[in-house]
Design a protein around this motif. Structure first.
Motif, short mmCIF file in Angstrom:
data_model
loop_
_atom_site.label_atom_id
_atom_site.label_comp_id
_atom_site.label_asym_id
_atom_site.label_seq_id
_atom_site.Cartn_x
_atom_site.Cartn_y
_atom_site.Cartn_z
N GLN A 219 0.90 -1.12 0.07
CA GLN A 219 -0.08 -0.12 -0.08
C GLN A 219 0.94 1.29 0.01
O GLN A 219 0.72 2.01 -0.84
N ALA A 220 1.98 1.30 0.84
CA ALA A 220 2.73 2.39 0.92
C ALA A 220 3.43 2.79 -0.43
O ALA A 220 3.56 3.99 -0.83
N LYS A 221 3.90 1.61 -0.99
CA LYS A 221 4.45 1.95 -2.32
C LYS A 221 3.71 2.29 -3.35
O LYS A 221 3.84 3.14 -4.38
N GLY A 222 2.43 1.67 -3.36
CA GLY A 222 1.37 1.98 -4.26
C GLY A 222 1.12 3.34 -4.30
O GLY A 222 0.96 4.08 -5.37
N ARG A 223 1.12 4.03 -3.14
CA ARG A 223 0.69 5.50 -2.91
C ARG A 223 1.77 6.37 -3.15
O ARG A 223 1.43 7.43 -4.15
N GLU A 224 3.10 5.89 -3.10
CA GLU A 224 4.20 6.61 -3.61
C GLU A 224 4.21 6.70 -5.19
O GLU A 224 4.49 7.71 -5.61
N VAL A 225 4.10 5.65 -5.69
CA VAL A 225 4.30 5.33 -7.22
C VAL A 225 2.99 6.40 -7.87
O VAL A 225 3.26 7.21 -8.93
N MET A 226 1.76 6.20 -7.24
CA MET A 226 0.70 7.15 -7.75
C MET A 226 1.11 8.38 -7.60
O MET A 226 0.49 9.12 -8.43
N GLU A 227 1.57 8.77 -6.53
CA GLU A 227 1.86 10.41 -6.26
C GLU A 227 2.81 10.81 -7.39
O GLU A 227 2.75 11.71 -8.22
N TYR A 228 3.74 9.90 -7.69
CA TYR A 228 4.67 10.01 -9.07
C TYR A 228 4.04 10.43 -10.17
O TYR A 228 3.97 11.28 -10.91
N PHE A 229 2.85 9.37 -10.59
CA PHE A 229 2.21 9.33 -11.84
C PHE A 229 1.49 10.71 -12.01
O PHE A 229 1.35 11.18 -12.97
#
Ligand code: GYE
Length: 340
Positions: A219-229
């Motif tokens: 979940q944490a990395k999913g959020r991080e990557v989505m913020e980047y997108f």
């Protein structure tokens, strides 16, 4: 279940011998000492090398094995959580071999790098049952069988669902800008879901895959990557989360950026696993469709072991049945009945 310490050999000694020397409490002649545990020598000793505890799916999978491989069912389970590191799995398997377990169950984090350790298990005469993810090895005889999901089919189903949905929305000609949160790279669930979706993507000239990046199924990395997108691409029409926990992180990022998602929002969300929390999120309007992946593999593996114990041959490749859910369905009953 017992969580075993690391790196010790097996002390498979007759417990009677021990107790007769030490005068300790009674034990039947059929008890053996397994490290510091008294085990019925009739018990089938199973070592399970688990990927980690990165997702709801994984928690449900671990529980399924804990509940199945109990002493009441005639098993003794050695459980090792690899914390998403292949080197930990290699260590765990070598320890299982040293401990002379009866069966090794392996959920391989990635597909490659298993030939040597599986050969060691084979040389020791210990059958290896693969669950969930699979391996790429030179010699398929290095493992007994595999049981899990058809990840490519799941990805393809997601693509087909999106195609139909866009048609219904009158958006078949529009440019559709997609991003993918990929699972752990080189895991068979990531590879299958990515490749399955690509099969449909390649047939749709108006679909544009802006970028795919791994969020390691968390979940944490999913959020991080989505913020980047969201910071990189102004206009995103579709997010594909290759598991629910990354999708939860992505939804948090989308909302934090002041955007909306789901059937009534700006961004279409497709996800995989279909754990209960995701169905609730779908009911709340945040997810469009979710492609099921069944983590409850414990009973199926116990059946396989029973067959092997009776000298039967087992099917090499064993798929589990799965379905999908979307926001047009009445989800109330499914949420109530969901076991994970
Ligand atoms: O989708 C994810 C987990 O390999 C199918 O691993 C499994 C995946 C599952 O971490 O939630």
């Amino acid at each position: 279940m017992r969580k075993k310490g690391t790196g010790f050999g097996l002390f498979l000694l007759a417990f009677l011998l021990l107790t007769s020397c030490t005068g300790e409490e009674n034990a039947s002649e059929d008890s053996v000492l397994y490290e510091d545990e008294v085990v019925d020598s009739e018990d089938i000793v199973v070592g399970y090398s688990q990927v980690g505890s990165e997702s709801d799916w994984r928690t449900a999978n671990t529980e399924s094995f804990e509940q199945t491989f109990t002493e009441a069912n005639g098993y003794f389970l050695l459980f090792e959580d690899a914390q998403q590191k292949q080197e930990n799995q290699l260590k765990a398997i070598r320890n299982f071999i040293l401990q002379e377990v009866d069966y090794i169950i392996l959920d391989p984090i990635v597909e490659t790098g298993w030939d040597a350790v599986l050969q060691e298990a084979k040389d020791a005469g210990i059958p290896v049952i693969l669950v969930d993810r699979t391996v790429k090895v030179e010699d398929e005889d290095l493992y007994t069988c595999w049981v899990g999901s058809d990840f490519t089919r799941e990805g393809e189903q997601a693509g087909e669902w999106l195609k139909n949905y866009l048609e219904q929305q009158g958006r078949s000609e529009e440019e559709i800008r997609i991003v993918t949160l990929q699972g752990t790279l080189d895991s068979s669930s990531q590879i299958g879901r990515t490749q399955g979706f690509q099969k449909v993507l390649h047939t749709q000239d108006n679909w544009l895959m802006l970028e795919s990046q791994s969020g390691d199924f968390t979940q944490a990395k999913g959020r991080e990557v989505m913020e980047y997108f969201l910071n990189t691409y102004e206009d995103i029409d579709v997010v594909i989360g290759e598991n629910d926990n990354m999708t939860f992180g992505a939804i948090d990022a989308i909302k934090a950026a002041g955007k909306t998602c789901g059937p009534n929002g700006d961004i279409i969300i497709l996800s995989f696993d279909a754990v209960r929390a995701a169905l609730v999120s779908m009911k709340n309007g945040d997810i469009n469709a979710d492609f099921e992946c069944n983590p409850l593999l414990g009973p199926r593996v116990a059946e396989i072991i029973e067959q092997l114990e009776h000298g039967e041959t087992v099917d090499k490749i064993q798929y589990v049945e799965e379905t999908y859910f979307d926001s047009s369905m009445d989800l109330k009953e499914s949420i109530k009945e969901r076991a994970y």
